[in-house]
Scaffold this motif. Structure first.
Motif, PDB file in Angstrom:
ATOM      1  N   GLY A   1       0.804  -1.210   0.000  1.00 27.53           N
ATOM      2  CA  GLY A   1       0.000   0.000   0.000  1.00 27.53           C
ATOM      3  C   GLY A   1       0.839   1.264   0.000  1.00 27.53           C
ATOM      4  O   GLY A   1       2.051   1.229   0.275  1.00 27.53           O
ATOM      5  N   GLU A   2       0.212   2.379  -0.308  1.00 26.35           N
ATOM      6  CA  GLU A   2       0.926   3.657  -0.382  1.00 26.35           C
ATOM      7  C   GLU A   2       1.646   3.983   0.928  1.00 26.35           C
ATOM      8  O   GLU A   2       2.787   4.457   0.907  1.00 26.35           O
ATOM      9  N   THR A   3       0.980   3.749   2.034  1.00 20.47           N
ATOM     10  CA  THR A   3       1.586   4.067   3.335  1.00 20.47           C
ATOM     11  C   THR A   3       2.845   3.248   3.564  1.00 20.47           C
ATOM     12  O   THR A   3       3.883   3.768   4.002  1.00 20.47           O
ATOM     13  N   THR A   4       2.771   1.947   3.249  1.00 17.83           N
ATOM     14  CA  THR A   4       3.927   1.062   3.418  1.00 17.83           C
ATOM     15  C   THR A   4       5.071   1.481   2.505  1.00 17.83           C
ATOM     16  O   THR A   4       6.236   1.551   2.926  1.00 17.83           O
ATOM     17  N   LEU A   5       4.749   1.783   1.233  1.00 18.55           N
ATOM     18  CA  LEU A   5       5.783   2.205   0.296  1.00 18.55           C
ATOM     19  C   LEU A   5       6.407   3.529   0.716  1.00 18.55           C
ATOM     20  O   LEU A   5       7.626   3.716   0.630  1.00 18.55           O
ATOM     21  N   ALA A   6       5.578   4.459   1.148  1.00 19.98           N
ATOM     22  CA  ALA A   6       6.086   5.769   1.566  1.00 19.98           C
ATOM     23  C   ALA A   6       7.061   5.620   2.734  1.00 19.98           C
ATOM     24  O   ALA A   6       8.121   6.248   2.761  1.00 19.98           O
ATOM     25  N   LYS A   7       6.699   4.788   3.709  1.00 23.15           N
ATOM     26  CA  LYS A   7       7.572   4.575   4.862  1.00 23.15           C
ATOM     27  C   LYS A   7       8.869   3.904   4.441  1.00 23.15           C
ATOM     28  O   LYS A   7       9.964   4.254   4.907  1.00 23.15           O
ATOM     29  N   SER A   8       8.773   2.914   3.553  1.00 26.02           N
ATOM     30  CA  SER A   8       9.947   2.181   3.096  1.00 26.02           C
ATOM     31  C   SER A   8      10.914   3.080   2.328  1.00 26.02           C
ATOM     32  O   SER A   8      12.127   2.984   2.481  1.00 26.02           O
ATOM     33  N   LEU A   9      10.366   4.003   1.530  1.00 30.47           N
ATOM     34  CA  LEU A   9      11.198   4.867   0.692  1.00 30.47           C
ATOM     35  C   LEU A   9      11.580   6.173   1.378  1.00 30.47           C
ATOM     36  O   LEU A   9      12.415   6.918   0.874  1.00 30.47           O
ATOM     37  N   GLY A  10      10.938   6.464   2.484  1.00 33.45           N
ATOM     38  CA  GLY A  10      11.250   7.696   3.189  1.00 33.45           C
ATOM     39  C   GLY A  10      10.703   8.925   2.509  1.00 33.45           C
ATOM     40  O   GLY A  10      11.319   9.997   2.530  1.00 33.45           O
ATOM     41  N   VAL A  11       9.535   8.775   1.875  1.00 33.15           N
ATOM     42  CA  VAL A  11       8.895   9.901   1.182  1.00 33.15           C
ATOM     43  C   VAL A  11       7.436   9.979   1.605  1.00 33.15           C
ATOM     44  O   VAL A  11       6.934   9.116   2.333  1.00 33.15           O
ATOM     45  N   GLY A  12       6.754  11.016   1.125  1.00 32.03           N
ATOM     46  CA  GLY A  12       5.349  11.158   1.437  1.00 32.03           C
ATOM     47  C   GLY A  12       4.475  10.307   0.533  1.00 32.03           C
ATOM     48  O   GLY A  12       4.905   9.852  -0.531  1.00 32.03           O
ATOM     49  N   ARG A  13       3.237  10.112   0.953  1.00 36.83           N
ATOM     50  CA  ARG A  13       2.302   9.312   0.156  1.00 36.83           C
ATOM     51  C   ARG A  13       2.023   9.949  -1.200  1.00 36.83           C
ATOM     52  O   ARG A  13       1.816   9.248  -2.186  1.00 36.83           O
ATOM     53  N   SER A  14       2.029  11.273  -1.259  1.00 40.93           N
ATOM     54  CA  SER A  14       1.777  11.949  -2.537  1.00 40.93           C
ATOM     55  C   SER A  14       2.870  11.634  -3.546  1.00 40.93           C
ATOM     56  O   SER A  14       2.602  11.484  -4.743  1.00 40.93           O
TER      57      SER A  14
ATOM     58  N   VAL B   1       4.652   8.819  -3.611  1.00 43.64           N
ATOM     59  CA  VAL B   1       4.398   7.436  -4.029  1.00 43.64           C
ATOM     60  C   VAL B   1       3.251   7.397  -5.026  1.00 43.64           C
ATOM     61  O   VAL B   1       3.306   6.686  -6.041  1.00 43.64           O
ATOM     62  N   ARG B   2       2.213   8.187  -4.767  1.00 40.22           N
ATOM     63  CA  ARG B   2       1.043   8.203  -5.645  1.00 40.22           C
ATOM     64  C   ARG B   2       1.440   8.653  -7.055  1.00 40.22           C
ATOM     65  O   ARG B   2       1.016   8.065  -8.044  1.00 40.22           O
ATOM     66  N   GLU B   3       2.277   9.695  -7.141  1.00 35.30           N
ATOM     67  CA  GLU B   3       2.722  10.191  -8.445  1.00 35.30           C
ATOM     68  C   GLU B   3       3.600   9.156  -9.151  1.00 35.30           C
ATOM     69  O   GLU B   3       3.524   8.981 -10.367  1.00 35.30           O
ATOM     70  N   ALA B   4       4.443   8.476  -8.379  1.00 33.47           N
ATOM     71  CA  ALA B   4       5.307   7.445  -8.962  1.00 33.47           C
ATOM     72  C   ALA B   4       4.471   6.294  -9.526  1.00 33.47           C
ATOM     73  O   ALA B   4       4.735   5.795 -10.630  1.00 33.47           O
ATOM     74  N   LEU B   5       3.459   5.891  -8.786  1.00 37.66           N
ATOM     75  CA  LEU B   5       2.581   4.818  -9.261  1.00 37.66           C
ATOM     76  C   LEU B   5       1.809   5.251 -10.500  1.00 37.66           C
ATOM     77  O   LEU B   5       1.574   4.448 -11.407  1.00 37.66           O
ATOM     78  N   ARG B   6       1.430   6.532 -10.537  1.00 43.90           N
ATOM     79  CA  ARG B   6       0.733   7.043 -11.716  1.00 43.90           C
ATOM     80  C   ARG B   6       1.651   6.983 -12.946  1.00 43.90           C
ATOM     81  O   ARG B   6       1.212   6.647 -14.048  1.00 43.90           O
ATOM     82  N   ALA B   7       2.931   7.305 -12.749  1.00 41.72           N
ATOM     83  CA  ALA B   7       3.891   7.245 -13.850  1.00 41.72           C
ATOM     84  C   ALA B   7       4.078   5.807 -14.330  1.00 41.72           C
ATOM     85  O   ALA B   7       4.149   5.534 -15.535  1.00 41.72           O
ATOM     86  N   LEU B   8       4.143   4.871 -13.396  1.00 41.87           N
ATOM     87  CA  LEU B   8       4.292   3.458 -13.760  1.00 41.87           C
ATOM     88  C   LEU B   8       3.052   2.947 -14.489  1.00 41.87           C
ATOM     89  O   LEU B   8       3.151   2.129 -15.405  1.00 41.87           O
ATOM     90  N   ALA B   9       1.879   3.431 -14.069  1.00 40.41           N
ATOM     91  CA  ALA B   9       0.645   3.043 -14.759  1.00 40.41           C
ATOM     92  C   ALA B   9       0.654   3.576 -16.182  1.00 40.41           C
ATOM     93  O   ALA B   9       0.235   2.893 -17.123  1.00 40.41           O
TER      94      ALA B   9
END
Length: 229
Positions: free
Chosen positions: A36-49, A51-59
């Motif tokens: 989930g976004e929260t887990t990814l954000a914590k793992s990468l040390g960034v905010g959820r927003s 992660v959301r933009e990164a996932l949008r780019a991958l999509a």
């Protein structure tokens, strides 16, 4: 998933690259549901927003897909290639086969829909192609393709025009290579002039079948040459 805090900037690009690497390396195979976004954000040390933009780019690259109520899933391990990239990588014979389908119909439509301004543009393009007979191969190819663009434009179909525009950069290089490889203009600097004149005249007088036939004959001759290489 391996851990790794990202540097401050640019965070979205770094996050996208990191997640892409996780997918392409097989860490997350096709069909896998991403954390989930929260887990990814914590793992990468960034905010959820971020992660959301990164996932949008991958999509957008065709690697992941969000499923309503289920999460984000991996659907491919390699980005989808855009149309321009596919054309650049395609065999020239494949490009010509598709070009034939597009341009022959465009010529027929042009004969039915041409305006006086279109006819003037076509005759001008033919004159410039003839004038380029004394120029080098690159300039001659430019003039040749410009005439074909004028035919497609006379069809007054923006989808056809847009599709042919995608072909143009690839066609220029492929035609230049072909002309130089086969020395097509050595004995005839105005190579193909008669066929192009037939095409322009057919469009001008509104003869759709003759226009389509003229263009098909021209492209089939080139395709035959390509298959003989």
């Amino acid at each position: 998933m391996s851990q790794g805090v990202l540097r401050p900037s640019p965070l979205v690009e770094q996050a996208t690259t990191y997640l892409h690497e996780q997918i392409s390396s097989g860490e997350w195979p096709v069909g896998t549901k991403l954390p989930g976004e929260t887990t990814l954000a914590k793992s990468l040390g960034v905010g959820r927003s971020t992660v959301r933009e990164a996932l949008r780019a991958l999509a957008g690259a065709g690697l992941v897909q969000a499923r309503q109520g289920s999460g984000v899933f991996v659907i491919a391990t390699r980005p989808k290639e855009d149309w321009s990239t596919q054309l650049r990588q395609a065999a020239i014979t494949d490009v010509y086969e598709v070009r034939m389908l597009v341009e022959v119909e465009a010529a027929r439509l042009a004969a039915r829909r041409r305006t006086e301004a279109d006819v003037t543009a076509l005759r001008g393009a033919l004159a410039r192609r003839r004038a380029a007979g004394s120029a080098d191969n690159a300039e001659f190819i430019e003039a040749d393709i410009a005439l074909h663009e004028a035919v497609v434009a006379a069809a007054h179909n923006p989808v056809l025009t847009g599709l042919f525009t995608e072909f143009v950069p690839v066609l220029k290089q492929q035609l230049l290579d072909l002309v130089e490889l086969l020395n097509l203009r050595t004995g005839d600097p105005h190579h193909g002039d008669e066929g192009h004149a037939v095409l322009v005249n057919a469009v001008a007088r509104g003869d759709a079948e003759a226009a389509g036939r003229a263009l098909r004959d021209e492209l089939e001759q080139t395709l035959t040459l390509l298959h003989s290489l």
